[in-house]
Design an enzyme around this catalytic site. Structure first.
Site, PDB file in Angstrom:
ATOM      1  N   HIS A  75      10.441  -9.770   0.935  1.00  0.00           N
ATOM      2  CA  HIS A  75      10.199  -8.244   0.587  1.00  0.00           C
ATOM      3  C   HIS A  75      11.364  -7.454   1.023  1.00  0.00           C
ATOM      4  CE1 HIS A  75       8.284  -4.305   1.530  1.00  0.00           C
ATOM      5  NE2 HIS A  75       7.342  -4.746   0.685  1.00  0.00           N
ATOM      6  N   PHE A 126       6.732   2.022  -3.948  1.00  0.00           N
ATOM      7  CA  PHE A 126       7.885   1.944  -3.615  1.00  0.00           C
ATOM      8  C   PHE A 126       8.461   3.551  -4.070  1.00  0.00           C
ATOM      9  CE2 PHE A 126       7.574  -2.553  -3.950  1.00  0.00           C
ATOM     10  CZ  PHE A 126       7.821  -3.108  -2.787  1.00  0.00           C
ATOM     11  N   ASP A 143       0.736  -1.228   0.113  1.00  0.00           N
ATOM     12  CA  ASP A 143      -0.164  -0.006  -0.058  1.00  0.00           C
ATOM     13  C   ASP A 143       0.903   1.195  -0.056  1.00  0.00           C
ATOM     14  OD1 ASP A 143       0.657  -0.279   2.622  1.00  0.00           O
ATOM     15  OD2 ASP A 143      -1.175   0.201   3.400  1.00  0.00           O
ATOM     16  N   TYR A 201       2.740   4.424   0.759  1.00  0.00           N
ATOM     17  CA  TYR A 201       3.729   5.169   2.121  1.00  0.00           C
ATOM     18  C   TYR A 201       2.847   5.909   2.892  1.00  0.00           C
ATOM     19  CZ  TYR A 201       8.005   3.919  -0.275  1.00  0.00           C
ATOM     20  OH  TYR A 201       9.048   3.245  -0.919  1.00  0.00           O
TER      21      TYR A 201
END
Length: 223
Positions: free
Chosen positions: A184, A77, A64, A66
């Site tokens: 991740h 990202f 999701d 930031y």
């Protein structure tokens, strides 16, 4: 912005059933929120606007946006160029890129990836400020599934970082895709298999083997 709250620049993505069957309810839920929602409305679908289906060569799934105001601008990202320090997951992405290809971008802004056909898609396109994962169950996942199904029509590279992204693997169908699954890049998991996974060189090796241009990961190609 159209009357239905969708940007005109959605282009071919507008044909996905999600926008008729699911978006109206999500739009109304967002409008009823009394919290600050990120990213701003006009950036909500920025990832799809920036990479139309026919142009997509690689997909990177995030979770999701930031949750820090001023960071999210609609691409997974990625963050605004002036964000310092870099978000922690992005810091680890750049560490792996430096180890993999010997260079990394000098800012948090990854929009130049999108211009090269990299879809940076979060599986939720909104988040309440300061509440990571706060909209994980809002229904955005149905859009993610449909996007992946739409992009399964021809071979593409899919980067699935972490268990959440990998849970969408069943919606990548058809032969000859490059699917790279690893841990991740979060500080909690990067050392469990993200570092050393060499995703950037792997994607470029696959693309060039297919006769396609490599992606310039570290900086935009000079024109």
């Amino acid at each position: 912005m159209a009357p239905d709250g969708l940007p005109d620049a959605l282009g071919a993505w507008r044909a996905l059933p999600f926008f008729d069957t699911d978006w109206p309810a999500i739009r109304d839920r967002l409008a009823a929120e009394d919290r600050v929602i990120l990213p701003p409305d006009h950036l909500r679908f920025a990832a799809l606007e920036a990479a139309q289906p026919g142009a997509v060569r690689a997909v990177i799934l995030g979770q999701d946006p930031y949750p820090t105001p001023g960071h999210a601008h609609g691409l997974a990202f990625s963050a605004e160029a002036d964000v310092r320090p870099l978000p922690r997951s992005l810091t680890n992405i750049y560490k792996e890129m430096q180890a993999d290809i010997g260079a990394a971008p000098d800012s948090a802004d990854l929009r130049f990836w999108a211009r090269q056909g990299v879809l940076l898609l979060n599986t939720a396109l909104s988040v309440p400020a300061g509440s990571a994962g706060g909209h994980a169950k809002l229904g955005w996942d149905r859009l993610t599934r449909q996007v992946l199904e739409r992009l399964s029509d021809r071979p593409r590279a899919f980067l699935l970082w972490g268990g959440h992204a990998q849970s969408f693997r069943p919606w990548i169908t058809g032969p000859d895709h490059l699917v790279l699954a690893s841990a991740h890049p979060s500080p909690l998991s990067a050392r469990r298999g993200f570092f050393g996974s060499r995703p950037f060189s792997s994607v470029n090796k696959w693309l060039t083997a297919r006769g396609e241009a490599p992606i310039h990961w570290a900086q935009a190609e000079a024109t």
